[in-house]
Structure formats: C-alpha cells, structure tokens
Design a protein around this motif. Structure first.
Motif, PDB file in Angstrom:
ATOM      1  N   UNK A   1       0.841  -1.201   0.000  1.00  0.00           N
ATOM      2  CA  UNK A   1       0.000   0.000   0.000  1.00  0.00           C
ATOM      3  C   UNK A   1       0.881   1.257   0.000  1.00  0.00           C
ATOM      4  N   UNK A   2       1.971   1.249   0.786  1.00  0.00           N
ATOM      5  CA  UNK A   2       2.896   2.393   0.829  1.00  0.00           C
ATOM      6  C   UNK A   2       3.509   2.652  -0.541  1.00  0.00           C
ATOM      7  N   UNK A   3       3.909   1.563  -1.222  1.00  0.00           N
ATOM      8  CA  UNK A   3       4.472   1.725  -2.574  1.00  0.00           C
ATOM      9  C   UNK A   3       3.455   2.369  -3.493  1.00  0.00           C
ATOM     10  N   UNK A   4       2.227   1.884  -3.412  1.00  0.00           N
ATOM     11  CA  UNK A   4       1.168   2.401  -4.276  1.00  0.00           C
ATOM     12  C   UNK A   4       1.046   3.921  -4.109  1.00  0.00           C
ATOM     13  N   UNK A   5       0.999   4.381  -2.864  1.00  0.00           N
ATOM     14  CA  UNK A   5       0.825   5.816  -2.607  1.00  0.00           C
ATOM     15  C   UNK A   5       2.086   6.624  -2.867  1.00  0.00           C
ATOM     16  N   UNK A   6       3.225   6.165  -2.353  1.00  0.00           N
ATOM     17  CA  UNK A   6       4.446   6.981  -2.513  1.00  0.00           C
ATOM     18  C   UNK A   6       4.886   7.035  -3.970  1.00  0.00           C
ATOM     19  N   UNK A   7       4.808   5.900  -4.672  1.00  0.00           N
ATOM     20  CA  UNK A   7       5.230   5.895  -6.073  1.00  0.00           C
ATOM     21  C   UNK A   7       4.370   6.827  -6.919  1.00  0.00           C
ATOM     22  N   UNK A   8       3.041   6.787  -6.703  1.00  0.00           N
ATOM     23  CA  UNK A   8       2.195   7.641  -7.532  1.00  0.00           C
ATOM     24  C   UNK A   8       2.458   9.123  -7.244  1.00  0.00           C
ATOM     25  N   UNK A   9       2.741   9.471  -5.984  1.00  0.00           N
ATOM     26  CA  UNK A   9       3.065  10.867  -5.669  1.00  0.00           C
ATOM     27  C   UNK A   9       4.383  11.281  -6.305  1.00  0.00           C
ATOM     28  N   UNK A  10       5.400  10.443  -6.145  1.00  0.00           N
ATOM     29  CA  UNK A  10       6.722  10.807  -6.659  1.00  0.00           C
ATOM     30  C   UNK A  10       6.751  10.846  -8.186  1.00  0.00           C
ATOM     31  N   UNK A  11       5.925  10.012  -8.827  1.00  0.00           N
ATOM     32  CA  UNK A  11       5.851  10.056 -10.288  1.00  0.00           C
ATOM     33  C   UNK A  11       5.233  11.373 -10.773  1.00  0.00           C
ATOM     34  N   UNK A  12       4.404  11.992  -9.930  1.00  0.00           N
ATOM     35  CA  UNK A  12       3.775  13.276 -10.301  1.00  0.00           C
ATOM     36  C   UNK A  12       4.651  14.470  -9.910  1.00  0.00           C
ATOM     37  N   UNK A  13       5.732  14.223  -9.183  1.00  0.00           N
ATOM     38  CA  UNK A  13       6.579  15.310  -8.700  1.00  0.00           C
ATOM     39  C   UNK A  13       7.597  15.723  -9.762  1.00  0.00           C
ATOM     40  N   UNK A  14       8.407  16.721  -9.416  1.00  0.00           N
ATOM     41  CA  UNK A  14       9.416  17.213 -10.359  1.00  0.00           C
ATOM     42  C   UNK A  14      10.479  16.162 -10.682  1.00  0.00           C
ATOM     43  N   UNK A  15      10.688  15.177  -9.802  1.00  0.00           N
ATOM     44  CA  UNK A  15      11.663  14.137 -10.136  1.00  0.00           C
ATOM     45  C   UNK A  15      10.997  12.970 -10.865  1.00  0.00           C
TER      46      UNK A  15
END
Length: 121
Positions: free
Chosen positions: A36-50
C-alpha cells in the motif's frame, strides 16, 4: 548510464496501529502495508518534479510512533541522476509532497502527522 541516487523518505501515519508484526519483513501485515505504501508513494513521486527520473521506493521499516495508532514509515527512494534533472532539490520535493498530501495530512485513506514528513532529512 546515469547514476542512481537514493534519498530517504520518512513520515508518520496516525491511523495505522503499530503492531509487532510490522517489524517483521516476512509477515503478511508488513508485506500488505508495504504494498500500500508503494502504491501511494510511487504515484506521488511520479507526479513530482523528479517524476521522469524516479525509479522507486523501498520500505526499510515501520516503527512505533508516539501514540498507539501511530506508525512511522521509513523508506529509501531512488532516481536516475542525469543532466536533464537540474539537481535534486529536497526542499522543492518536500513542498510538492506536502501539497500533494493536503499539507501532510492525507496519504490515500491514511492520515499523516503534519510534522512528520522528511525528505532526505
């Protein structure tokens, strides 16, 4: 090939009760919470500047928080360091993650401790 660089990501979930099995990487609860953590953190970081350079996060552990329902999450995230990424700006990434989590209050169906987000800190 671009070098892969790591940074740490830490935050506290205030509505996930910490239990001993969250300390055991082979337990069913650790694995399901990690997913679940991967699901949330990955989707946020994919939308970020990096985002275009982001390669993923690895949960390094869950720890007991200051309250019964608090669970601290520790992760190491990676990105490819290359010329098109000006430089890793942890302040900027912190701001983006803060905004995307409603001022560090929500991560999906989880509630966050507002003062608990650390990016490479």
């Amino acid at each position: 090939a671009p070098a892969v660089k790591n940074f740490t990501l830490n935050f506290t979930i205030t509505n996930l009760q910490f239990t001993a099995d969250l300390q055991k990487p082979n337990s069913r609860r650790f694995k399901s919470t990690e997913k679940v953590m991967y699901h949330y953190t990955d989707s946020l970081l994919q939308k970020s500047s990096i985002g275009p350079h982001f390669t993923g996060c690895k949960v390094t552990g869950f720890r007991s928080g200051s309250h019964r329902d608090d669970t601290k999450v520790d992760a190491v995230c990676s990105y490819k360091d290359n010329a098109s990424l000006a430089r890793f700006d942890r302040e900027k990434l912190y701001q983006e993650l803060s905004t995307m989590t409603n001022n560090v209050t929500k991560l999906g169906h989880y509630s966050l401790d507002r003062s608990s987000l650390y990016v490479d800190g």
